[in-house]
Write a protein that holds these residues in place. Structure first.
Motif, PDB file in Angstrom:
ATOM      1  N   LEU A 159      14.173  -9.078  -0.908  1.00 21.24           N
ATOM      2  CA  LEU A 159      12.704  -9.254  -1.844  1.00 21.24           C
ATOM      3  C   LEU A 159      11.579  -8.053  -1.386  1.00 21.24           C
ATOM      4  N   VAL A 160      11.280  -7.483  -2.519  1.00 15.91           N
ATOM      5  CA  VAL A 160      10.441  -6.171  -2.449  1.00 15.91           C
ATOM      6  C   VAL A 160       8.917  -6.698  -2.910  1.00 15.91           C
ATOM      7  N   LYS A 161       8.054  -6.245  -2.076  1.00 15.70           N
ATOM      8  CA  LYS A 161       6.487  -6.372  -2.380  1.00 15.70           C
ATOM      9  C   LYS A 161       5.988  -5.097  -3.266  1.00 15.70           C
ATOM     10  N   PHE A 162       5.631  -5.211  -4.215  1.00 15.25           N
ATOM     11  CA  PHE A 162       4.899  -4.071  -4.791  1.00 15.25           C
ATOM     12  C   PHE A 162       3.424  -4.501  -5.035  1.00 15.25           C
ATOM     13  N   ASN A 163       2.388  -3.506  -5.233  1.00 16.59           N
ATOM     14  CA  ASN A 163       1.292  -3.335  -5.473  1.00 16.59           C
ATOM     15  C   ASN A 163       1.102  -3.742  -6.790  1.00 16.59           C
ATOM     16  N   ALA A 164      -0.262  -3.876  -7.512  1.00 17.06           N
ATOM     17  CA  ALA A 164      -0.347  -4.047  -8.915  1.00 17.06           C
ATOM     18  C   ALA A 164       0.081  -2.833  -9.712  1.00 17.06           C
ATOM     19  N   ASN A 165       0.145  -1.585  -9.115  1.00 19.55           N
ATOM     20  CA  ASN A 165       0.539  -0.475  -9.584  1.00 19.55           C
ATOM     21  C   ASN A 165       1.957  -0.172  -9.568  1.00 19.55           C
ATOM     22  N   TRP A 166       2.648  -1.369  -9.232  1.00 16.10           N
ATOM     23  CA  TRP A 166       4.209  -1.122  -8.977  1.00 16.10           C
ATOM     24  C   TRP A 166       4.748   0.089  -7.866  1.00 16.10           C
ATOM     25  N   GLU A 167       3.759   0.170  -6.892  1.00 14.21           N
ATOM     26  CA  GLU A 167       4.291   0.957  -5.785  1.00 14.21           C
ATOM     27  C   GLU A 167       5.014   0.088  -4.544  1.00 14.21           C
ATOM     28  N   ARG A 168       6.178   0.486  -4.181  1.00 15.70           N
ATOM     29  CA  ARG A 168       6.716  -0.588  -3.235  1.00 15.70           C
ATOM     30  C   ARG A 168       6.012  -0.294  -1.881  1.00 15.70           C
ATOM     31  N   LEU A 169       5.833  -1.529  -1.423  1.00 18.35           N
ATOM     32  CA  LEU A 169       5.144  -1.445  -0.101  1.00 18.35           C
ATOM     33  C   LEU A 169       5.987  -2.262   1.094  1.00 18.35           C
ATOM     34  N   GLU A 170       6.718  -3.228   1.012  1.00 23.18           N
ATOM     35  CA  GLU A 170       7.445  -3.722   1.783  1.00 23.18           C
ATOM     36  C   GLU A 170       8.600  -4.404   1.171  1.00 23.18           C
ATOM     37  N   SER A 171       9.763  -4.737   2.113  1.00 20.34           N
ATOM     38  CA  SER A 171      11.025  -5.448   1.463  1.00 20.34           C
ATOM     39  C   SER A 171      11.441  -6.267   2.899  1.00 20.34           C
ATOM     40  N   TRP A 172      12.119  -7.410   2.476  1.00 18.70           N
ATOM     41  CA  TRP A 172      12.778  -8.137   3.379  1.00 18.70           C
ATOM     42  C   TRP A 172      14.266  -8.614   3.008  1.00 18.70           C
ATOM     43  N   GLN A 173      15.196  -8.903   3.724  1.00 22.07           N
ATOM     44  CA  GLN A 173      16.436  -9.285   3.623  1.00 22.07           C
ATOM     45  C   GLN A 173      16.442 -10.986   3.431  1.00 22.07           C
ATOM     46  N   PHE A 174      17.333 -11.662   3.015  1.00 16.79           N
ATOM     47  CA  PHE A 174      17.335 -13.171   2.970  1.00 16.79           C
ATOM     48  C   PHE A 174      18.181 -13.425   4.198  1.00 16.79           C
ATOM     49  N   PRO A 175      17.876 -14.747   4.790  1.00 17.70           N
ATOM     50  CA  PRO A 175      18.435 -15.032   6.015  1.00 17.70           C
ATOM     51  C   PRO A 175      20.007 -15.424   5.815  1.00 17.70           C
ATOM     52  N   ALA A 176      20.798 -15.194   6.898  1.00 18.99           N
ATOM     53  CA  ALA A 176      22.310 -15.431   6.707  1.00 18.99           C
ATOM     54  C   ALA A 176      22.835 -16.706   6.226  1.00 18.99           C
TER      55      ALA A 176
END
Length: 263
Positions: A159-176
């Motif tokens: 899961l990737v978090k972007f700002n309103a201008n589509w710049e990548r900020l953070e990301s997470w993996q899903f639990p096992a």
């Protein structure tokens, strides 16, 4: 316009979960084609197929608009979310590699194509997106039963978090445990709930996985699993309903859109 024949079946199916929640089917609509997912707003729901969209009234499922890709440029529409009278549909070239993805934007009144945002080459196929608290949240899927770039399997889903201008900020993996439930596929639908939790589905199982952002680290935290009447694939929470959690989901083999309530 040619309208599809709609068969409405009202049933009350109750599924008890381990934490005491219930998923109760309210109604269902059988349409000509329901293959990828559904989005919803205050008055209509929108059926998403690989290369087409249809718009239907929530009261009786009557089709009131349709769109079909005639360019050959779109391969695999996955899911959609309605924001400010625009339908944002997630698109990928699945199952091709290397993986490329985009967001395709449609006017909810007419279903005319209004814009696009390209992610280009990315380590995963975009399957769902949501806009929450001023940020875009996009899931990028990898699969264990298909060829992936650089040999990745579904553990690489993120899961990737972007700002309103589509710049990548953070990301997470899903639990096992959720990745295992997805296997061999990946996440197909997802959205933020009113309670500040993330709700997502896999490809096939009639289950809704509830997650939250972790206090630390890079793995989403598992909260619970809710059995659903609809199967995996892309779903929507009806945000126009204030005091209930109402889901719109699908069963693709028999082309139903299913409305249910989670308590």
């Amino acid at each position: 316009m040619r309208f599809l024949n709609v068969f409405i079946v009202t049933v009350f199916l109750v599924v008890q979960t381990a934490v005491g929640q219930q998923a109760r089917e309210i109604r269902r609509f059988q349409l000509k084609e329901v293959k990828q997912g559904v989005a919803v707003d205050a008055a209509h729901f929108y059926v998403i197929n690989n290369h087409s969209l249809t718009k239907h009234t929530k009261s009786d499922g009557r089709q009131v608009a349709a769109w079909q890709d005639t360019t050959g440029l779109l391969k695999h529409l996955n899911s959609g979310v309605v924001i400010d009278r625009k339908l944002y549909c997630v698109h990928s070239n699945y199952p091709d590699v290397p993986m490329v993805s985009s967001i395709e934007i449609f006017d909810t009144e007419t279903l005319r194509h209004r814009g696009t945002h390209s992610f280009g080459l990315y380590p995963g196929s975009a399957t769902w997106a949501d806009f929450y608290r001023g940020f875009w949240w996009v899931a990028f899927a990898n699969y264990s039963d298909k060829a992936s770039a650089e040999g990745r399997d579904n553990r690489w889903t993120m899961l990737v978090k972007f700002n309103a201008n589509w710049e990548r900020l953070e990301s997470w993996q899903f639990p096992a445990n959720v990745v295992q439930a997805f296997a061999p596929k990946s996440t197909s639908g997802g959205t933020w709930g009113k309670d500040g939790l993330i709700y997502c589905t896999g490809h096939d199982k009639p289950e809704l996985y509830v997650l939250k952002l972790p206090d630390r680290g890079s793995t989403l935290q598992y909260v619970k699993t809710i059995p659903t009447v609809s199967e995996g694939q892309a779903f929507a929470i009806d945000r126009s309903v204030k005091d209930q959690v109402v889901l719109y989901g699908i069963t693709r083999n028999d082309n139903f859109v299913i409305v249910s309530e989670v308590k």
